[in-house]
Write a protein that holds these residues in place. Structure first.
Motif, PDB file in Angstrom:
ATOM      1  N   ASP A 131      45.963  37.084  41.322  1.00 35.96           N
ATOM      2  CA  ASP A 131      45.621  37.981  40.223  1.00 35.96           C
ATOM      3  C   ASP A 131      44.128  38.306  40.266  1.00 35.96           C
ATOM      4  OD1 ASP A 131      44.306  35.758  39.153  1.00 35.96           O
ATOM      5  OD2 ASP A 131      45.892  35.316  37.703  1.00 35.96           O
ATOM      6  N   SER A 132      43.692  39.128  39.330  1.00 35.56           N
ATOM      7  CA  SER A 132      42.297  39.591  39.365  1.00 35.56           C
ATOM      8  C   SER A 132      41.307  38.440  39.234  1.00 35.56           C
ATOM      9  CB  SER A 132      42.060  40.619  38.258  1.00 35.56           C
ATOM     10  OG  SER A 132      42.372  40.070  36.981  1.00 35.56           O
ATOM     11  N   ASP A 133      41.639  37.446  38.429  1.00 35.72           N
ATOM     12  CA  ASP A 133      40.754  36.292  38.273  1.00 35.72           C
ATOM     13  C   ASP A 133      40.663  35.504  39.577  1.00 35.72           C
ATOM     14  OD1 ASP A 133      39.194  34.368  36.528  1.00 35.72           O
ATOM     15  OD2 ASP A 133      40.817  33.051  37.204  1.00 35.72           O
ATOM     16  N   PHE A 134      41.809  35.293  40.241  1.00 35.59           N
ATOM     17  CA  PHE A 134      41.822  34.597  41.530  1.00 35.59           C
ATOM     18  C   PHE A 134      40.959  35.342  42.543  1.00 35.59           C
ATOM     19  CE2 PHE A 134      43.353  34.132  45.830  1.00 35.59           C
ATOM     20  CZ  PHE A 134      43.626  32.786  45.969  1.00 35.59           C
ATOM     21  N   LEU A 135      41.152  36.647  42.650  1.00 39.25           N
ATOM     22  CA  LEU A 135      40.454  37.429  43.669  1.00 39.25           C
ATOM     23  C   LEU A 135      38.956  37.512  43.417  1.00 39.25           C
ATOM     24  CD1 LEU A 135      43.042  40.312  44.150  1.00 39.25           C
ATOM     25  CD2 LEU A 135      42.672  38.321  45.622  1.00 39.25           C
ATOM     26  N   GLU A 136      38.532  37.228  42.192  1.00 38.64           N
ATOM     27  CA  GLU A 136      37.104  37.253  41.874  1.00 38.64           C
ATOM     28  C   GLU A 136      36.470  35.868  41.890  1.00 38.64           C
ATOM     29  OE1 GLU A 136      34.869  39.649  41.166  1.00 38.64           O
ATOM     30  OE2 GLU A 136      36.282  41.287  41.558  1.00 38.64           O
ATOM     31  N   ASN A 137      37.227  34.843  41.458  1.00 37.80           N
ATOM     32  CA  ASN A 137      36.588  33.567  41.140  1.00 37.80           C
ATOM     33  C   ASN A 137      37.120  32.348  41.871  1.00 37.80           C
ATOM     34  OD1 ASN A 137      34.927  34.769  39.043  1.00 37.80           O
ATOM     35  ND2 ASN A 137      36.808  34.940  37.837  1.00 37.80           N
ATOM     36  N   ASP A 138      38.260  32.442  42.538  1.00 35.84           N
ATOM     37  CA  ASP A 138      38.816  31.260  43.178  1.00 35.84           C
ATOM     38  C   ASP A 138      37.923  30.767  44.314  1.00 35.84           C
ATOM     39  OD1 ASP A 138      41.590  29.690  43.207  1.00 35.84           O
ATOM     40  OD2 ASP A 138      40.898  29.890  45.272  1.00 35.84           O
ATOM     41  N   VAL A 139      37.951  29.457  44.518  1.00 34.42           N
ATOM     42  CA  VAL A 139      37.171  28.848  45.607  1.00 34.42           C
ATOM     43  C   VAL A 139      37.473  29.527  46.939  1.00 34.42           C
ATOM     44  CG1 VAL A 139      36.937  26.727  46.974  1.00 34.42           C
ATOM     45  CG2 VAL A 139      36.937  26.606  44.477  1.00 34.42           C
ATOM     46  N   ARG A 140      38.733  29.937  47.134  1.00 37.05           N
ATOM     47  CA  ARG A 140      39.168  30.484  48.419  1.00 37.05           C
ATOM     48  C   ARG A 140      38.640  31.881  48.725  1.00 37.05           C
ATOM     49  NH1 ARG A 140      45.101  28.349  46.997  1.00 37.05           N
ATOM     50  NH2 ARG A 140      44.066  28.495  44.966  1.00 37.05           N
ATOM     51  N   VAL A 141      37.905  32.483  47.799  1.00 34.97           N
ATOM     52  CA  VAL A 141      37.299  33.792  48.060  1.00 34.97           C
ATOM     53  C   VAL A 141      35.778  33.741  47.955  1.00 34.97           C
ATOM     54  CG1 VAL A 141      39.371  35.022  47.320  1.00 34.97           C
ATOM     55  CG2 VAL A 141      37.564  34.558  45.646  1.00 34.97           C
ATOM     56  N   LYS A 142      35.228  32.521  47.944  1.00 36.30           N
ATOM     57  CA  LYS A 142      33.785  32.342  47.855  1.00 36.30           C
ATOM     58  C   LYS A 142      33.214  32.052  49.247  1.00 36.30           C
ATOM     59  CE  LYS A 142      33.523  32.612  43.324  1.00 36.30           C
ATOM     60  NZ  LYS A 142      32.823  33.724  42.654  1.00 36.30           N
ATOM     61  N   PRO A 143      32.296  32.879  49.744  1.00 37.17           N
ATOM     62  CA  PRO A 143      31.803  32.705  51.116  1.00 37.17           C
ATOM     63  C   PRO A 143      31.098  31.387  51.368  1.00 37.17           C
ATOM     64  CG  PRO A 143      30.485  34.337  49.923  1.00 37.17           C
ATOM     65  CD  PRO A 143      31.680  34.037  49.073  1.00 37.17           C
ATOM     66  N   ASP A 144      30.495  30.789  50.333  1.00 36.29           N
ATOM     67  CA  ASP A 144      29.780  29.537  50.526  1.00 36.29           C
ATOM     68  C   ASP A 144      30.679  28.307  50.385  1.00 36.29           C
ATOM     69  OD1 ASP A 144      30.134  30.157  47.827  1.00 36.29           O
ATOM     70  OD2 ASP A 144      28.412  28.960  47.201  1.00 36.29           O
ATOM     71  N   LEU A 145      31.938  28.515  49.992  1.00 32.82           N
ATOM     72  CA  LEU A 145      32.858  27.391  49.793  1.00 32.82           C
ATOM     73  C   LEU A 145      34.014  27.433  50.786  1.00 32.82           C
ATOM     74  CD1 LEU A 145      32.907  27.316  45.886  1.00 32.82           C
ATOM     75  CD2 LEU A 145      31.658  25.790  47.427  1.00 32.82           C
ATOM     76  N   ASP A 146      34.832  28.470  50.694  1.00 31.18           N
ATOM     77  CA  ASP A 146      35.952  28.640  51.619  1.00 31.18           C
ATOM     78  C   ASP A 146      35.857  30.019  52.248  1.00 31.18           C
ATOM     79  OD1 ASP A 146      37.704  26.362  51.854  1.00 31.18           O
ATOM     80  OD2 ASP A 146      38.123  26.583  49.730  1.00 31.18           O
ATOM     81  N   GLY A 147      34.849  30.215  53.063  1.00 28.90           N
ATOM     82  CA  GLY A 147      34.528  31.534  53.596  1.00 28.90           C
ATOM     83  C   GLY A 147      35.557  32.136  54.523  1.00 28.90           C
ATOM     84  N   LEU A 148      36.597  31.373  54.902  1.00 24.68           N
ATOM     85  CA  LEU A 148      37.642  31.922  55.769  1.00 24.68           C
ATOM     86  C   LEU A 148      38.710  32.661  54.980  1.00 24.68           C
ATOM     87  CD1 LEU A 148      38.005  28.882  58.199  1.00 24.68           C
ATOM     88  CD2 LEU A 148      36.890  31.078  58.680  1.00 24.68           C
ATOM     89  N   GLY A 149      38.683  32.556  53.664  1.00 25.93           N
ATOM     90  CA  GLY A 149      39.573  33.331  52.829  1.00 25.93           C
ATOM     91  C   GLY A 149      41.040  33.152  53.158  1.00 25.93           C
TER      92      GLY A 149
END
Length: 360
Positions: free
Chosen positions: A164-182
């Motif tokens: 959802d929109s919150d996941f795509l903006e804020n989840d760890v898996r979309v943060k380049p410094d945390l899980d940058g492989l998406g």
């Protein structure tokens, strides 16, 4: 005689750790010994919310778990960018390492973890749960039967879910410094592993990302795919995404047989799982149907696949701890091959979807 239990510590309070904590409690040869977070309050709250037994020690740092002599092994579900630090640290403290996937941002980081595990005589395994389901072993038997399946020609794999929109903006898996492989690291890992599994872990010659990968504003992959080619002409494709409805499909095509399943990562049911297999099927007269029809095979299990993962890992740890055995090299080797292919896909994407040769 009951097996001696392996005592687990969990580094971090990730959501997936709830599932693995349950698996540890279900496994007959494992027990949850400790949970740690960078905040003692967060760790206490997490333990309470998940109903952990009072015997589980709660720590306000990851180091405290690694320094606890009663902990035999650790499960590490921390963000991908943190796994090399804590995987190496755990191994250097003689803790056996169950590491969440993807194992690292790059194979060079994974190699540091594997070297630390080897140097310290500890077992390594990644957290790809479906590998441990008895269905997976049954499918492997059928694919390895030349009279039923013939020679492998193609593999196709799909894995994804709609964030959802919150996941795509804020989840760890979309943060380049945390899980940058998406999406490539999260759900693409499963696709790559399924392809390697089907090919009996033979690395492809080249990997080419499919055109049109989708990125978020930070440049993290939300959706992508790739094609793989082997020296002998075998081919494979996969698609992974955070943008389409939940899908977990594998199709494996041989000269005589075809295998299909639609829930390879998480079975539709916890206690049973099925797959479809057809051998030498063709059209009936006038092409009004098929004969013989594909057959559905159902495989049951007393333990969910994540508990079977823990059980197998704990058995290997027990052999090392109690019998002086060497760590099993099978699982680190499989993890490294998966990471190599993932790295090649990422490189192909970064270079404009050009073919990348796999160098082991």
């Amino acid at each position: 005689m009951l097996e001696k239990q392996i005592r687990f510590g969990i580094l971090g309070c990730a959501d997936i750790a709830r599932k693995v904590a349950r698996a540890i409690c279900l496994s007959p040869n494992a027990t949850l010994s400790a949970i740690g977070s960078r905040s003692i309050d967060k760790a206490k709250r997490y333990a309470a919310e998940n109903g952990f037994p009072e015997t589980v020690k709660v720590y306000g740092s990851y180091e405290a778990i690694l320094d606890d002599p009663s902990v035999d092994a650790v499960y590490v579900p921390l963000p991908t960018s943190m796994r090399v630090l804590w995987g190496v640290s755990a191994a250097e403290k003689k803790k056996h390492v169950l590491l969440e996937k993807p194992t690292a941002m790059h194979v060079s980081e994974l190699d540091q973890i594997l070297q630390a595990c080897e140097s310290n005589g500890v077992q390594f395994m990644d957290g790809t749960m479906w590998m441990h389901h008895p269905r997976t072993h049954r499918m492997r038997e059928m694919l390895s039967n030349p009279s039923l399946f013939g020679d492998l020609k193609e593999v196709h794999s799909i894995s994804g879910y709609r964030g959802d929109s919150d996941f795509l903006e804020n989840d760890v898996r979309v943060k380049p410094d945390l899980d940058g492989l998406g999406a490539l690291g999260d759900v693409g890992w499963y696709c790559i592993r399924s392809i390697l599994w089907a090919t009996d872990y033979e690395l492809p010659k080249t990997v080419t990302a499919l055109h049109g990968p989708v990125f978020n504003k930070a440049g993290v992959v939300l959706s992508c795919g790739a094609s793989l080619l082997w020296e002998d002409g075998k081919t494979a494709t996969f698609n992974c995404s955070f943008l389409f409805n939940s899908s977990m499909d594998i199709t494996v095509l041989g000269t005589k047989g075809t295998l299909h399943l639609n829930d390879f990562i998480i079975p539709f049911n916890e206690t049973s799982a099925s797959f479809s297999f057809a051998s030498e099927s063709g059209f009936t007269e006038l092409a009004t149907g098929w004969a013989p029809l594909p057959r559905d095979h159902v495989v049951t299990t007393d333990l969910p696949q994540e508990a079977l993962l823990v059980k197998e890992f704990a058995s290997l740890v027990g052999l090392i701890r109690d019998s002086g055995s060497k760590p099993d090299a099978k699982w680190p080797t499989i993890s490294r091959k998966t990471q190599l292919v993932l790295d090649a896909v990422k490189t192909s994407i970064d270079k404009g979807c050009v073919p990348i040769n796999i160098v082991s």
